[in-house]
Design an enzyme around this catalytic site. Sequence first.
Site, PDB file in Angstrom:
ATOM      1  N   LYS A   1       0.878  -1.168   0.000  1.00  0.00           N
ATOM      2  CA  LYS A   1       0.000   0.000   0.000  1.00  0.00           C
ATOM      3  C   LYS A   1       0.914   1.216   0.000  1.00  0.00           C
ATOM      4  CE  LYS A   1      -3.750   2.212   2.426  1.00  0.00           C
ATOM      5  NZ  LYS A   1      -3.115   3.516   2.180  1.00  0.00           N
TER       6      LYS A   1
ATOM      7  N   ARG B   1      -3.237   8.794  -5.127  1.00  0.00           N
ATOM      8  CA  ARG B   1      -3.895   7.895  -6.077  1.00  0.00           C
ATOM      9  C   ARG B   1      -4.057   8.607  -7.411  1.00  0.00           C
ATOM     10  NH1 ARG B   1      -8.843   4.063  -4.461  1.00  0.00           N
ATOM     11  NH2 ARG B   1      -9.186   3.006  -6.430  1.00  0.00           N
TER      12      ARG B   1
ATOM     13  N   PHE C   1      -1.948  -0.616 -10.085  1.00  0.00           N
ATOM     14  CA  PHE C   1      -2.613  -1.746  -9.443  1.00  0.00           C
ATOM     15  C   PHE C   1      -3.938  -2.174 -10.080  1.00  0.00           C
ATOM     16  CE2 PHE C   1      -3.382   2.049  -6.719  1.00  0.00           C
ATOM     17  CZ  PHE C   1      -4.752   2.169  -6.871  1.00  0.00           C
TER      18      PHE C   1
HETATM   19  P1  ATP Z   1      -9.948   5.893   1.376  1.00  0.00           P
HETATM   20  O1  ATP Z   1      -9.230   6.245   0.108  1.00  0.00           O
HETATM   21  O2  ATP Z   1     -10.126   4.423   1.559  1.00  0.00           O
HETATM   22  O3  ATP Z   1     -11.173   6.711   1.629  1.00  0.00           O
HETATM   23  P2  ATP Z   1      -7.874   7.265   2.691  1.00  0.00           P
HETATM   24  O4  ATP Z   1      -8.042   8.397   1.754  1.00  0.00           O
HETATM   25  O5  ATP Z   1      -7.628   7.555   4.119  1.00  0.00           O
HETATM   26  O6  ATP Z   1      -9.055   6.256   2.590  1.00  0.00           O
HETATM   27  P3  ATP Z   1      -6.057   5.178   2.774  1.00  0.00           P
HETATM   28  O7  ATP Z   1      -6.658   4.719   4.042  1.00  0.00           O
HETATM   29  O8  ATP Z   1      -4.646   5.565   2.835  1.00  0.00           O
HETATM   30  O9  ATP Z   1      -6.758   6.365   2.099  1.00  0.00           O
HETATM   31  O10 ATP Z   1      -6.224   3.943   1.749  1.00  0.00           O
HETATM   32  C1  ATP Z   1      -6.696   3.923   0.459  1.00  0.00           C
HETATM   33  C2  ATP Z   1      -5.710   4.427  -0.598  1.00  0.00           C
HETATM   34  O11 ATP Z   1      -4.518   3.660  -0.676  1.00  0.00           O
HETATM   35  C3  ATP Z   1      -6.217   4.314  -2.018  1.00  0.00           C
HETATM   36  O12 ATP Z   1      -7.163   5.287  -2.330  1.00  0.00           O
HETATM   37  C4  ATP Z   1      -4.945   4.446  -2.835  1.00  0.00           C
HETATM   38  O13 ATP Z   1      -4.651   5.804  -3.048  1.00  0.00           O
HETATM   39  C5  ATP Z   1      -3.868   3.920  -1.923  1.00  0.00           C
HETATM   40  N1  ATP Z   1      -3.166   2.726  -2.425  1.00  0.00           N
HETATM   41  C6  ATP Z   1      -1.838   2.528  -2.307  1.00  0.00           C
HETATM   42  N2  ATP Z   1      -1.450   1.360  -2.809  1.00  0.00           N
HETATM   43  C7  ATP Z   1      -2.562   0.757  -3.285  1.00  0.00           C
HETATM   44  C8  ATP Z   1      -2.804  -0.496  -3.918  1.00  0.00           C
HETATM   45  N3  ATP Z   1      -1.830  -1.366  -4.157  1.00  0.00           N
HETATM   46  N4  ATP Z   1      -4.084  -0.770  -4.262  1.00  0.00           N
HETATM   47  C9  ATP Z   1      -5.089   0.099  -4.018  1.00  0.00           C
HETATM   48  N5  ATP Z   1      -4.907   1.306  -3.419  1.00  0.00           N
HETATM   49  C10 ATP Z   1      -3.662   1.634  -3.052  1.00  0.00           C
END
Ligand code: ATP
Length: 603
Positions: free
Chosen positions: A268, A273, A358
């Site tokens: 992750k 994103r 991804f």
């Molecule tokens: P969310 O996007 O779930 O509302 P958030 O903005 O707090 O929560 P995170 O909790 O950090 O974000 O987790 C989701 C994000 O992780 C995704 O939106 C994407 O940007 C990122 N990400 C990083 N690596 C990956 C991966 N391998 N597959 C999917 N997402 C990934």
Amino acid sequence: MPMPFSILADTFEKLERVTARTQMLLYLVELFKKTPPEVIDKVVYFLQGKLWPDWKGLPELGVGEKLLIKAAAISLHVSEQQVEQLAKRLGDIGRAIEMIKAERTRKAPAPGLLAFIKRQDGSTVGLTVEKVYDTLAKIAQAQGEGSREIKLKLLAGLLAEASPKEAKYIARFVEGKLRLGVGDATIMEALAVVYAGSASMRNIVERAYNLRADLGLVAKILATKGVDELKHIKPEVGIPIRPMLAERLNDAAEILRKLGGKALVEYKYDGERAQIHKKGDKIWIFSRRLENITYMYPDVVEMARKGIKANEAIVEGEIVAIDPETGELRPFQVLMHRRRKHDIHLVLSEIPVAVYLFDTVYVDGEDLTVKPLPKRHEMLEKIIEPSERWQLAKGIVTDSPEELETFFLKAIEDGAEGVMAKAIHDRSIYQAGARGWLWIKYKRDYKSEMSDTVDLVVIGALYGKGRRGGKFGALLMAAYDPETDTFKSVCKVGSGFTDEDLERLDDILRPYIRDHKPARVDSQMKPDVWVEPALVAEIIGAELTLSPIHTCCYGWVRKGAGISIRFPRFIRWRPDKGPEDATTTKELYEMYLKQLRKVKETA
Ligand code: ATP
């Protein structure tokens, strides 16, 4: 048939007073029934309080309070102070314009000011939705020299033609203060009632909106072509798709259970994103919030142009800042630093990025959102031409909680934020715009900090990349274990060196370089060259972490893991220290426990 703008203004007025959502829905249904299909998109944008979706990156109206008051004064034949004073008293420019205008209309009704006059052939004159929309669009598009005059003239003309009530809402729209409180979901439900026969069809409208984040466009397709056309809607290159989101869990076994026993587990990455669209040579990049961020990443545009082997495609990945010397991942804050810089080209080399891909949702006419993840991944592998900074996200397929846990620790140590575990069964489709259990994020539930520096011994060296190609760019560092009289690996450090430090590295290391692992070195990681333990350096990092690779304190805290440092940085050489004076493994163990205790105290 043109649509009188007064219908819209009347609805705005009703919506403003409404207190129940059901009533709001009824007003919208009433409005859409009166709306000719050709203008439904414009009506929807008005309800959303915008001229077009934000991601289009088109100019905003660019009319400030001053300009609006000036336009109002011209159109009303009164002084600016008069409008300003009343607006101040009422706290609302729109309402002030309405009042002055109503007063004047009563006194001397000018023909153009009467709302709608029926012509003999049954058609009407007066402001239409199209006219208001097109004029506002022209106001927005007036840019550069002389644009202020053009905006002023157009707006004053529009306000002059409007009825008092219409003028009020035009002014509020221009100010960005329409605030009708209508949510997208209610608009979609009303559209479903009017054009698909029932509120229960909202999910079809919603699915279409998730695939093409433009509610005006979706409404227009529905109104002009029917609900069947919407059912078969595909993503379209150039129009962002709403991203699929993940649920969160912090236990490897539970994660696998939730995903059906087996999953694709990926790093992750801690960056931004990016939804990357390609059509021929044209590239768009959209953010998690669907903003058009193409201009911020000219380097990614170049990578995508070369690295996607399809004419049309939409792929998803994470843009991460990397160290220009070592290619290692850098924390999110570094990327944000780049975002804040105005001259993007200056930071391209200072803060380079890599993209870890991804997913893919569309390739050359094929909608992949309905395909299970393994199929999408297969396609992604097929169309991606990897290069150093353009790669697939690192991942494994596993059904073992232990293996997942080890991979998680490795991800953290490598500078990722944790892992994303993803279902790979037959129903693992791409759920655009939805947060569900097909993707589960696994991050640590705490944030710790390394409070003190450590002194570690060089046991190996690695060649740099890019500008540092062929020269040493990183060192493998170890702690001393007096009990076994060995040096156990802790981390690889490639950051914090000045250019001068790096220049001198070859000379400093040369006397100690060995062609085999020195006898007292205990390391699973194999550097490019081994170094006899002799040189000590002071190191700081973001925090102490568990690592499946490093041998320091291996198995002390957890089976199959040692202690390491995340985002380690070189501070300075410690020529005053011999290798046996370095920080010991036991000291690192105690530091780790202390860090844990601190985390628990603050939790
Ligand atoms: P969310 O996007 O779930 O509302 P958030 O903005 O707090 O929560 P995170 O909790 O950090 O974000 O987790 C989701 C994000 O992780 C995704 O939106 C994407 O940007 C990122 N990400 C990083 N690596 C990956 C991966 N391998 N597959 C999917 N997402 C990934």
